[in-house]
Design a protein around this motif. Structure first.
Motif, PDB file in Angstrom:
ATOM      1  N   LYS A  18     112.494 -72.660  66.142  1.00 44.92           N
ATOM      2  CA  LYS A  18     111.900 -71.522  65.430  1.00 44.92           C
ATOM      3  C   LYS A  18     112.213 -71.639  63.948  1.00 44.92           C
ATOM      4  CE  LYS A  18     111.914 -68.283  69.287  1.00 44.92           C
ATOM      5  NZ  LYS A  18     112.318 -66.929  69.768  1.00 44.92           N
ATOM      6  N   VAL A  19     111.143 -71.589  63.155  1.00 39.75           N
ATOM      7  CA  VAL A  19     111.257 -71.800  61.713  1.00 39.75           C
ATOM      8  C   VAL A  19     110.499 -70.665  61.002  1.00 39.75           C
ATOM      9  CG1 VAL A  19     110.911 -73.411  59.808  1.00 39.75           C
ATOM     10  CG2 VAL A  19     111.320 -74.281  62.110  1.00 39.75           C
TER      11      VAL A  19
ATOM     12  N   LEU B 281      98.396 -78.386  67.990  1.00 45.57           N
ATOM     13  CA  LEU B 281      98.718 -77.331  67.023  1.00 45.57           C
ATOM     14  C   LEU B 281      97.817 -76.145  67.294  1.00 45.57           C
ATOM     15  CD1 LEU B 281     100.144 -76.353  64.362  1.00 45.57           C
ATOM     16  CD2 LEU B 281      98.243 -77.368  63.124  1.00 45.57           C
ATOM     17  N   VAL B 282      98.426 -74.972  67.296  1.00 46.32           N
ATOM     18  CA  VAL B 282      97.671 -73.733  67.443  1.00 46.32           C
ATOM     19  C   VAL B 282      97.917 -72.903  66.182  1.00 46.32           C
ATOM     20  CG1 VAL B 282      97.320 -71.637  68.782  1.00 46.32           C
ATOM     21  CG2 VAL B 282      97.895 -73.797  69.953  1.00 46.32           C
ATOM     22  N   PRO B 283      96.844 -72.575  65.429  1.00 47.32           N
ATOM     23  CA  PRO B 283      95.428 -72.863  65.711  1.00 47.32           C
ATOM     24  C   PRO B 283      95.077 -74.306  65.390  1.00 47.32           C
ATOM     25  CG  PRO B 283      95.608 -71.670  63.654  1.00 47.32           C
ATOM     26  CD  PRO B 283      97.002 -71.721  64.213  1.00 47.32           C
ATOM     27  N   ALA B 284      94.144 -74.834  66.154  1.00 49.19           N
ATOM     28  CA  ALA B 284      93.795 -76.251  66.030  1.00 49.19           C
ATOM     29  C   ALA B 284      93.150 -76.565  64.699  1.00 49.19           C
ATOM     30  CB  ALA B 284      92.868 -76.642  67.177  1.00 49.19           C
TER      31      ALA B 284
ATOM     32  N   TYR C  78     102.292 -70.334  63.572  1.00 49.70           N
ATOM     33  CA  TYR C  78     101.841 -71.654  64.004  1.00 49.70           C
ATOM     34  C   TYR C  78     102.734 -72.115  65.160  1.00 49.70           C
ATOM     35  CZ  TYR C  78      99.205 -72.031  59.631  1.00 49.70           C
ATOM     36  OH  TYR C  78      98.335 -71.832  58.594  1.00 49.70           O
ATOM     37  N   GLU C  79     102.106 -72.781  66.164  1.00 47.66           N
ATOM     38  CA  GLU C  79     102.855 -73.394  67.274  1.00 47.66           C
ATOM     39  C   GLU C  79     102.488 -74.873  67.335  1.00 47.66           C
ATOM     40  OE1 GLU C  79     103.615 -73.058  72.103  1.00 47.66           O
ATOM     41  OE2 GLU C  79     102.095 -71.802  71.119  1.00 47.66           O
TER      42      GLU C  79
ATOM     43  N   SER D 104     108.533 -77.516  71.409  1.00 48.59           N
ATOM     44  CA  SER D 104     107.643 -76.644  70.615  1.00 48.59           C
ATOM     45  C   SER D 104     108.340 -76.237  69.325  1.00 48.59           C
ATOM     46  CB  SER D 104     107.268 -75.383  71.399  1.00 48.59           C
ATOM     47  OG  SER D 104     106.560 -75.727  72.580  1.00 48.59           O
ATOM     48  N   VAL D 105     107.566 -76.178  68.244  1.00 46.82           N
ATOM     49  CA  VAL D 105     108.032 -75.676  66.939  1.00 46.82           C
ATOM     50  C   VAL D 105     107.229 -74.430  66.623  1.00 46.82           C
ATOM     51  CG1 VAL D 105     108.317 -76.146  64.485  1.00 46.82           C
ATOM     52  CG2 VAL D 105     108.706 -77.978  66.167  1.00 46.82           C
ATOM     53  N   MET D 106     107.908 -73.295  66.579  1.00 42.52           N
ATOM     54  CA  MET D 106     107.259 -72.023  66.252  1.00 42.52           C
ATOM     55  C   MET D 106     107.523 -71.717  64.774  1.00 42.52           C
ATOM     56  SD  MET D 106     106.053 -71.377  69.239  1.00 42.52           S
ATOM     57  CE  MET D 106     105.416 -69.741  68.981  1.00 42.52           C
ATOM     58  N   LEU D 107     106.480 -71.796  63.974  1.00 43.77           N
ATOM     59  CA  LEU D 107     106.590 -71.553  62.525  1.00 43.77           C
ATOM     60  C   LEU D 107     106.020 -70.177  62.204  1.00 43.77           C
ATOM     61  CD1 LEU D 107     107.130 -72.339  59.582  1.00 43.77           C
ATOM     62  CD2 LEU D 107     104.917 -73.522  59.556  1.00 43.77           C
TER      63      LEU D 107
END
Length: 887
Positions: A293-294, A329-332, A361-362, A380-383
């Motif tokens: 988580k960032v 990446l979401v959103p693509a 962003y995920e 997963s990286v949750m920005l």
């Protein structure tokens, strides 16, 4: 069934909607299906079954009314997206309380705030209709709810209403996977049942229930689908191996992953999963964390380090080596703004972040080893994007009512403005102010809407136009600002009366001027403009009493003067006569052309300046003497009837007064100052005349050689330019002393005590006894009269000494001349005035004092000096000379 049970069942089948109190008296009948009994349910609104269909329009109207009453003047409508053009959104005019036809008469119109409006107002019906295609995804994206904020303007009078049209979502977008085919490689045997392989989920442009996706996997004995919800709008998909794979039995598995949205009817999207069974490498890299988580601010620059991921692989050799990559990446659509270092796992920014577009962003990160077949680990990286104050406020002028009349009342709405800021939180809170702070101010009417109103009274003559600046500032740190300039002209009203430059005008005009001559020019200033400042002039009132020469009575000023209505020029209507009119005072009125008209007045004092247009006039002898005077330029001989005559005794000494010439001039000042000259006989005659007194006296002792009679021609002149004159003929009879005394006594008996026009000679030496006796009687009378006059003079002197007045200075010094005003005629102090009575003529109190010299000592020498040089005029001299001034 009991009544309580019936009510409970009814409530379970009915929908309760709050409505205004005005609608709470409606009653709806519901048929109990089990008991067969009709019951009246009085609720705020309870509609169910067939009754709901029957009362549907009523419910919609009442709901709108309730929303209007509770919203404080805001109307809300909803319309589904993709509605066809012409679809009626709502009866706007009716909901605003307008009568039929009033919407078109008052120009009902919409003003959109910051975006293109896809609705419009039908001019005839006042209904709000769809004007162009409504695409909720295009208007609002993923934002919910999607509302079009509109302002409805009504004119005459100007009113503003706020309308929100919510565009509701319909299920018009099917779920969409990033690719149509997804390839997976799974090693046989070493891949244990329960292994999980992340899959990219589908995206749906709709919102709400239409965007809530569920996933199904085509039937397979080796694979199952695991769905985990990391967020209400985001789901993580994993392909789970439920049974070990055997490449020799089946080298490739084809699965279909289906995404189904929550719309009605539901739409689906599919992706084909192609699973290749590989042999060998049996340990996949493992990340240190499953979720990173960032948080980054949206103004992070390109190249900023987002985070660094790490993984380990238990294999050895080439199977131990792995590389990182971004799987999904979401959103693509924002895939290109991130990059990852394949060796170190550093994730960096390659493009700008925008909190207003995407807030979360995920990223799905894969670590893929070099084994054959390669194995992958995932995390997963949750920005989370943090908002910064990078959007300045925006100000729009939706309506401007100019010019503003200067008599507009405080609180008048001048303009309507809308203010918005794309930021959120404190960064999106906007404060507005107007500069300069007077005479206008801002009033908040709704969220983001302001009215520019009048705070102070206006004065066009002071400021005819205002440059107003509306300044907006958000609550960020540092704050961002925006401004909008407005030009507000002020229209004129008639609030200023004409004002003359002077309250009193003094005008000089010479007498005998030509009719139509310009006397002066008056001017009044009116700071208003156009007709309100156009001034016309007229003579308002005033006049003067007519002089004796023109008859008695009062004449208005309009009979003497006239003023030009446009230019203010003062004209003389006829020649002016100083002897008839000395001062004319009147008022001139200036009136503007405003509605109602305003006026101003000025007083004009017209002084007539005297001209020498009257010749001296000889006065008749006092008490009706023996003969008339010769007037004008004509003269009479001594023997002619009506000639002036006097007696003188032979042997009379020098300086003996024989007679006194009396004359008066109707002019004033120098034009009325008279002098007397002896024309005949010229040379060394026996008589002389006083230059200013008019007294005829002996120049030497009279002798028999002078003859029995002397004829004297005396000229009376004024000091005008040019001077005018009159002549008098005096016949002097030379007689013996006794005869002269008798003649003097007879003349004195016929004369009044005020003085004689002819002063006969005094008694000569050695008169007769009878003449002496008569003379003694008159001497006693004269002494008594003189004594009485002396006593009266003493009393008057004492009274004047005690009376309150200014001090009068006397003594030797230069001649003093006093000018009363710019009129140009002489004026004289009443404190130094002396009345000169000449027989029956009117007394004049105006004296002109030339020198305050002390009187010379009595004696013949003084008389001679007075005769030669003229009298020394002094207010204390008995021989004071004066000239009359006609009043």
């Amino acid at each position: 069934m009991t009544e309580r049970a019936a009510r409970k069942r009814t409530r379970s089948h009915c929908k309760r909607i709050l409505i205004p109190s005005a609608a709470r008296n409606y009653k709806y009948t519901h048929q109990d299906l089990h008991g067969g009994e009709k019951r009246k349910l009085v609720t705020a609104m309870g509609v169910c079954g067939p009754t709901r269909l029957r009362w549907g329009p009523v419910v919609r109207v009442l709901v709108l009314q309730a929303a209007w009453a509770l919203g404080g003047g805001q109307v809300r409508y909803s319309v589904p997206e993709e509605a066809k053009g012409g679809t009626v959104v709502g009866r706007l005019a009716q909901d605003l309380g307008l009568e039929a036809g009033e919407a078109e008469a008052r120009r009902l119109r919409l003003v959109a705030q910051g975006r293109r409006a896809s609705v419009e107002v039908s001019g005839a019906s006042g209904a709000l209709v769809v004007s162009s295609r409504l695409d909720r995804e295009e208007l609002c994206g993923k934002s919910a709810p999607c509302a079009l904020r509109l302002e409805v303007l009504l004119e005459r009078p100007l009113r503003v209403f706020h309308v929100e049209v919510e565009v509701t979502d319909i299920n018009d977008n099917a779920p969409l996977f990033p690719t149509a085919t997804k390839n997976l490689s799974i090693a046989e045997l070493i891949t244990m049942p329960g292994s999980r392989f992340p899959l990219e989920g589908a995206s749906d442009a709709d919102i709400g229930a239409n965007a809530q996706l569920s996933y199904t996997l085509s039937p397979s004995e080796h694979f199952a689908l695991d769905v985990k919800s990391s967020d209400e709008n985001m789901k993580s998909l994993f392909l789970v191996l439920t049974k070990g794979l055997d490449r020799e039995s089946l080298a490739e598995h084809r699965l279909v992953l289906t995404a189904i949205d929550g719309g009605r009817p539901a739409l689906t999207g599919t992706v084909e999963l192609l699973v290749s069974v590989l042999d060998a490498n049996d340990n996949a890299p493992q990340f240190n964390q499953s979720v990173y988580k960032v948080r980054l601010p949206e103004n992070a620059t390109e190249g900023t380090l987002v985070t660094q991921v790490g993984a380990t692989d238990l294999d050895e050799g080439i199977n131990h080596e792995f590389s990182f990559s971004i799987v999904s990446l979401v959103p693509a659509a924002k895939r290109d703004i991130f990059s990852i270092d394949a060796q170190t796992g550093e994730i960096r920014l390659r493009g700008p972040l925008d909190f207003e577009e995407v807030r979360l962003y995920e990223l799905q990160i894969a670590a893929r080893d070099m084994g054959v077949p390669p194995l992958s680990g995932h995390c997963s990286v949750m920005l989370e994007v943090l908002d910064v104050n990078d959007n300045a406020p925006e100000v729009w002028v939706t309506s401007l009512s100019v010019p503003v009349p200067e008599d507009a009342s405080v609180g008048t709405v001048v303009a309507l403005l809308s203010v918005s800021d794309r930021d959120s939180g404190a960064n999106g809170r906007v404060r507005c102010a107007v500069w300069p702070p007077a005479p206008f101010g801002l009033v908040a009417t709704f969220a983001g809407s302001y009215s520019l109103v009048l705070r102070e009274a206006l004065d066009r003559e002071r400021v005819s136009e205002y440059e107003v600046e509306v300044r907006a500032e958000d609550g960020g740190a540092p704050p961002l600002r925006a401004s909008r300039g407005l030009r507000v002209p002020v229209s004129d009203v008639n609030d200023n009366a004409p004002a003359f430059a002077q309250a009193v005008y003094t005008v000089l005009a010479r007498e005998n001027n030509a009719a139509g001559a310009e006397l002066a020019r008056l001017w009044a200033r009116d700071p208003d403009e156009a007709g309100n400042g156009r001034v016309s002039y007229s003579v308002a009132e005033g006049g003067a009493g007519a002089g004796a020469g023109a008859g008695s009575g009062w004449r208005p000023a309009s009979s003497y003067v006239s003023v030009d209505a446009e230019s203010g020029r003062l004209w003389a209507l006829r020649p002016l006569d100083y002897e008839e009119l000395q001062v004319l005072q009147f008022e001139v009125r200036a009136v503007d052309a405003g509605e109602p008209p305003l006026c101003g007045n000025a007083t004009v004092q017209l002084f007539v300046v005297d001209e020498n247009d009257n010749a001296p006039a000889l006065l008749p002898p006092a008490g009706g003497g023996p003969g008339p005077w010769a007037a004008g330029e004509a003269s009479a001989s001594a023997s002619a009837p009506g000639s002036l005559w006097a007696w003188a005794a032979w042997g009379a000494p020098a300086g003996q007064v024989v007679a006194k010439i009396r004359a008066v001039d109707a002019d004033s000042g120098y034009n009325a100052w008279l002098r007397y000259e002896l024309w005949e006989p010229r040379g060394k005659g026996p008589f002389r005349v006083g230059l200013y007194s008019g007294e005829v006296s002996t120049a030497r002792a009279l002798e028999e050689a002078d003859g029995p009679r002397q004829r004297l021609l005396i000229v009376v002149r004024d000091h005008g330019e040019p001077s005018r004159s009159a002549t008098a003929t005096l016949s002097v009879s030379l007689v013996e002393g006794a005869e002269a005394a008798l003649s003097a006594a007879a003349a004195a008996a016929g004369a009044s005590s005020s003085g004689a026009g002819v002063r006969p000679a005094a008694g000569a030496e050695g008169g007769a006894a009878a003449a002496a006796a008569a003379t003694n009687v008159w001497l006693v009378v004269a002494i008594c009269a003189v004594s009485s006059l002396f006593l009266l003079a003493v009393v008057l002197y004492g009274a004047s000494r005690w009376a309150p007045r200014a001090a009068v200075l006397a003594g030797p010094g230069p001649a003093t001349l006093v000018c009363a005003s710019e009129v140009g005629s002489w004026s004289y102090s009443q404190r130094q005035s002396r009345s000169l009575c000449v027989a029956d003529g009117a007394g004049k109190s105006d004296l002109m004092v030339f020198s305050p010299n002390c009187p010379p000592p009595p004696g013949p020498a003084a008389e001679n000096a007075s005769a030669e040089k003229g009298p020394s005029l002094s207010p204390y001299s008995s021989g004071t000379s004066s000239f009359p001034r006609n009043h």
